[in-house]
Design a protein around this motif. Structure first.
Motif, PDB file in Angstrom:
ATOM      1  N   GLN A 182      40.506  43.622  39.672  1.00  0.00           N
ATOM      2  CA  GLN A 182      40.528  43.526  41.128  1.00  0.00           C
ATOM      3  C   GLN A 182      40.028  42.159  41.601  1.00  0.00           C
ATOM      4  OE1 GLN A 182      39.065  47.025  43.038  1.00  0.00           O
ATOM      5  NE2 GLN A 182      39.016  46.090  45.063  1.00  0.00           N
ATOM      6  N   ARG A 203      42.889  39.962  41.064  1.00  0.00           N
ATOM      7  CA  ARG A 203      43.891  40.215  42.105  1.00  0.00           C
ATOM      8  C   ARG A 203      43.549  39.443  43.385  1.00  0.00           C
ATOM      9  NH1 ARG A 203      44.858  43.409  46.563  1.00  0.00           N
ATOM     10  NH2 ARG A 203      46.871  44.504  46.633  1.00  0.00           N
ATOM     11  N   GLU A 204      42.288  39.536  43.810  1.00  0.00           N
ATOM     12  CA  GLU A 204      41.858  38.821  45.013  1.00  0.00           C
ATOM     13  C   GLU A 204      41.967  37.313  44.812  1.00  0.00           C
ATOM     14  OE1 GLU A 204      41.030  40.396  47.846  1.00  0.00           O
ATOM     15  OE2 GLU A 204      41.529  42.268  46.801  1.00  0.00           O
ATOM     16  N   ALA A 254      46.270  43.220  37.178  1.00  0.00           N
ATOM     17  CA  ALA A 254      46.147  42.556  38.482  1.00  0.00           C
ATOM     18  C   ALA A 254      47.523  42.246  39.054  1.00  0.00           C
ATOM     19  CB  ALA A 254      45.327  41.277  38.341  1.00  0.00           C
ATOM     20  N   THR A 291      49.438  45.418  40.264  1.00  0.00           N
ATOM     21  CA  THR A 291      49.050  45.927  41.577  1.00  0.00           C
ATOM     22  C   THR A 291      49.682  45.106  42.698  1.00  0.00           C
ATOM     23  OG1 THR A 291      47.017  44.582  41.680  1.00  0.00           O
ATOM     24  CG2 THR A 291      46.847  46.771  40.692  1.00  0.00           C
TER      25      THR A 291
END
Length: 245
Positions: free
Chosen positions: A16, A19-20, A57, A60
């Motif tokens: 996550q 991902r950010e 990542a 998503t």
């Protein structure tokens, strides 16, 4: 070499955080939409993480519609067709019956303090100014949509001085080229109301006729709200269709 940006929240799961991080790189313009993002191997090395973390990542972001994989070419930033979404509801055709995306014209541009619901939608303090655009969309000299658009004034400062005639039919590429602001996704809400005198006059309908209102919050790739828009069109041209299987 580990290249995490400062401020990455170490409490989040590693995929996550990555991902950010990817979303931030896209939103900043570091990774342009016309070129693939770095490969899984490159991201693994860059952030010193396992390939499974990189893949999760990216999965998503693909699932959320922000990235798309192209076989043999790589993974690219996805550009949603926002006009196609809007005209899924307001079906506009020309005299020959062919589907058309209407032309558009900016009628007015003003700086204003946003009303509380608009400030909330844009995640702005109410004292921060917005740049408001009033836009009319037409098809073969007839008006089909009346739009009010609010933008955070600081993010979109270059638009304050640009001639209104330079605003094209597609605003999101214009936001990107003039202000570096990229729209990656949007949320839409549909409601119905009756036309006031101003709306009726703009759309060529009677005051009190039903109109469909589509409220849209457009978001950057980092999920920052960039635009709040209200589009009003005659209910007579509204069409909703969904396939259930």
């Amino acid at each position: 070499m580990n290249q995490w940006k400062q401020g990455s929240d170490a409490r989040l799961p590693l995929y996550q955080r990555l991902r950010e991080e990817i979303m931030d790189r896209i939103a900043s313009g570091e990774w342009p939409p016309d070129k693939p993002i770095p490969t899984e191997a490159a991201l693994t090395q860059r952030y010193d993480v396992a390939v499974g973390t990189v893949r999760k990542a990216i999965d998503t972001l693909v699932h959320d519609g922000l990235l798309e994989r192209s076989q043999g070419r790589g993974t690219f930033i996805r550009r949603p067709d926002f006009d196609a979404s809007l005209f899924r509801f307001f079906r506009q055709v020309d005299a020959a019956g062919h589907a058309r995306v209407p032309d558009s014209r900016i009628l007015a541009r003003t700086l204003e303090q946003p009303a509380e619901p608009i400030a909330r939608a844009l995640a702005l303090p109410v004292e921060e100014q917005t740049l408001k655009l009033d836009r009319l969309r037409t098809l073969e000299d007839g008006s089909v949509l009346k739009e009010e658009i609010w933008l955070p004034a600081t993010r979109f400062a270059p638009l304050k001085e640009i001639e209104l005639e330079r605003f094209g039919t597609l605003l999101y590429p214009f936001y990107e080229s003039q202000c570096g602001q990229r729209v990656g996704s949007a949320r839409e809400t549909l409601t119905v109301e009756t036309a006031d005198q101003e709306t009726a006059q703009a759309l060529g309908i009677a005051t009190g006729d039903p109109v469909v209102v589509i409220e849209r919050v457009a978001l950057g790739y980092d999920r920052t709200p960039l635009e709040y828009r209200r589009s009003r069109g005659p209910a007579a041209t509204f069409r909703y269709q969904v396939e259930i299987s």
